[in-house]
Motif scaffolding. Structure first.
Motif, PDB file in Angstrom:
ATOM      1  N   THR A 273      -4.293   2.523  11.717  1.00 24.15           N
ATOM      2  CA  THR A 273      -3.331   1.899  10.799  1.00 24.15           C
ATOM      3  C   THR A 273      -4.035   1.063   9.744  1.00 24.15           C
ATOM      4  O   THR A 273      -3.698   1.130   8.555  1.00 24.15           O
ATOM      5  N   ILE A 274      -5.025   0.258  10.165  1.00 23.53           N
ATOM      6  CA  ILE A 274      -5.790  -0.559   9.206  1.00 23.53           C
ATOM      7  C   ILE A 274      -6.559   0.341   8.249  1.00 23.53           C
ATOM      8  O   ILE A 274      -6.647   0.075   7.047  1.00 23.53           O
ATOM      9  N   LYS A 275      -7.091   1.438   8.783  1.00 23.22           N
ATOM     10  CA  LYS A 275      -7.824   2.380   7.937  1.00 23.22           C
ATOM     11  C   LYS A 275      -6.903   3.003   6.893  1.00 23.22           C
ATOM     12  O   LYS A 275      -7.320   3.260   5.744  1.00 23.22           O
ATOM     13  N   TYR A 276      -5.651   3.223   7.260  1.00 22.54           N
ATOM     14  CA  TYR A 276      -4.691   3.833   6.336  1.00 22.54           C
ATOM     15  C   TYR A 276      -4.252   2.855   5.249  1.00 22.54           C
ATOM     16  O   TYR A 276      -4.269   3.175   4.057  1.00 22.54           O
ATOM     17  N   TYR A 277      -3.841   1.645   5.660  1.00 25.25           N
ATOM     18  CA  TYR A 277      -3.297   0.678   4.695  1.00 25.25           C
ATOM     19  C   TYR A 277      -4.376  -0.136   3.990  1.00 25.25           C
ATOM     20  O   TYR A 277      -4.204  -0.541   2.838  1.00 25.25           O
ATOM     21  N   GLY A 278      -5.468  -0.410   4.698  1.00 26.99           N
ATOM     22  CA  GLY A 278      -6.473  -1.310   4.150  1.00 26.99           C
ATOM     23  C   GLY A 278      -6.003  -2.769   4.248  1.00 26.99           C
ATOM     24  O   GLY A 278      -4.882  -3.046   4.657  1.00 26.99           O
ATOM     25  N   ILE A 279      -6.869  -3.696   3.856  1.00 28.70           N
ATOM     26  CA  ILE A 279      -6.530  -5.126   3.862  1.00 28.70           C
ATOM     27  C   ILE A 279      -6.212  -5.540   2.433  1.00 28.70           C
ATOM     28  O   ILE A 279      -7.064  -5.466   1.546  1.00 28.70           O
TER      29      ILE A 279
END
Length: 402
Positions: A273-279
């Protein structure tokens, strides 16, 4: 005249507080799937927000520093809500805190227990009477003593863990109300609903945390040290940093993969999920990190990823700026707890921090009473405070016969 005005304003605040607990309960229940009811409930939520703004303006108690901090948080929340389709939960939490933090803690405890009991009771009875569905799920576990097939009932809510989570936070509120007055009898009384709720909903984590809190309270009645008051500070840093490091480094750390098995694939789901949305600075909206995003966890048979970690959900939904602000706020509360040396505050705050590693309730209405009680640094008197909460007056035999 001023006292009468202040009294009326307090009544208004408590009324809004009660209404918002009912509104949020309805939105988490299957009543929210009825379009007409959902529209009315959301309309009342917006009206309540307007009333909260008005109560804050009428208070006139905030310094320029407080206004600047609150304004900055509110600005980021509004950007997140308008541009990123974010949740309104953080705005509500901020406004409740600003509006109600001057209310007496015994009033907050009383209204929380009564309002939650009524709201959740209304939904549960509705499901048992067939007005809304009682969703049932089956899951299979092979972890430690939890092995085999388990049926979970949601009792009118969207997920089976919502009632156990609410009971966890209600137990925490009652503990903060009793503190040194907590006795074995109280533990027995609070354990009965915990067992019943576990039987129906089968949520392990809240069940275990409630037991841990109750047993710890009995131990703390004889504990006079201050070292345990450091735990919230340490746990806050470990929870924030640990959640991110172990999730983002899922493919690189062996411990991440081991923990992923124990935590029902939460780390791998967080990784994809973090890889998809990014920070991002202002977040990615209300669907980020939830099943609504439709992101699949290819590490576990491609099922839809659900992050279900309060710290990571907050980071994904609200962004880096608000996450850093939240971290500072939690550290400030932790420092206050250590300074005051209240082991009961330390226990409850530690449980909240731990619980949010596996359940996202950092801006939920469940956290409201705890934040308000912390803000007031509530210290119960030597009488049985739980009686005073419900306005029942007891006279000691000594006074009675004198």
């Amino acid at each position: 005249m001023k006292l009468k005005y202040s009294f009326k304003l307090s009544i208004l605040k408590l009324f809004i507080y009660d209404v918002l607990i009912f509104i949020n309960t309805m939105l988490e229940s299957l009543y929210s799937e009825n379009n007409n009811i959902s529209f009315l409930v959301r309309l009342f939520r917006y009206l309540s927000i307007i009333l909260l703004f008005l109560t804050i303006l009428l208070m006139k108690k905030y310094s320029k520093k407080h206004i600047l901090i609150a304004g900055s948080i509110l600005f980021c929340c509004i950007i997140n809500y308008i541009l990123k389709d974010g949740s309104i939960g953080l705005i509500l939490t901020l406004l409740i805190f600003l509006s109600c933090k001057d209310l007496p803690s015994d009033k907050i405890i009383k209204h929380t227990v009564i309002s939650v009991s009524f709201s959740y009771g209304f939904v549960i009875i509705s499901s048992l009477c067939g007005i809304i569905d009682n969703m049932k799920l089956v899951r299979y576990l092979s972890i430690g003593v939890w092995q085999g097939k388990f049926e979970r009932q949601a009792l009118g809510f969207q997920f089976p863990n919502q009632i156990p989570l609410m009971y966890l936070y209600i137990t925490a509120v009652i503990i903060l109300g009793l503190q040194k007055n907590f006795r074995f009898f109280n533990m027995v009384i609070l354990m009965i609903p915990n067992i019943i709720i576990y039987f129906f909903c089968n949520a392990r984590t809240p069940f275990i945390l409630v037991i841990f809190m109750l047993l710890s309270c009995l131990l703390f009645n004889k504990y006079k040290g201050k070292s345990i008051c450091m735990f919230p500070f340490i746990l806050t840093l470990v929870s924030f940093l640990g959640s991110f490091i172990l999730s983002i480094g899922y493919q690189n750390f062996k411990i991440s993969k081991t923990l992923d098995l124990l935590l029902n694939s939460r780390l791998s789901s967080a990784y994809v999920t973090i890889k998809y949305y990014g920070i991002t600075l202002f977040g990615s909206g209300v669907d980020a990190g939830t099943k609504s995003s439709g992101i699949r966890n290819n590490f576990w048979d491609g099922f839809i990823a659900n992050v279900d970690n309060g710290y990571l959900i907050f980071l994904l939904q609200y962004g880096l700026i608000l996450t850093l602000i939240l971290l500072l706020i939690l550290l400030a509360f932790s420092f206050k707890i250590y300074k005051n040396g209240n082991v009961y505050f330390a226990l409850v705050f530690s449980i909240v921090i731990i619980a949010n590693i596996i359940d996202a309730n950092l801006v939920s209405f469940r956290i409201w009473p705890i934040l308000l009680i912390f803000a007031n640094n509530y210290q119960p008197d030597r009488q049985a405070v739980i009686y005073n909460i419900f306005h029942i007056r007891f006279t000691s035999k000594k006074k009675k016969y004198n």
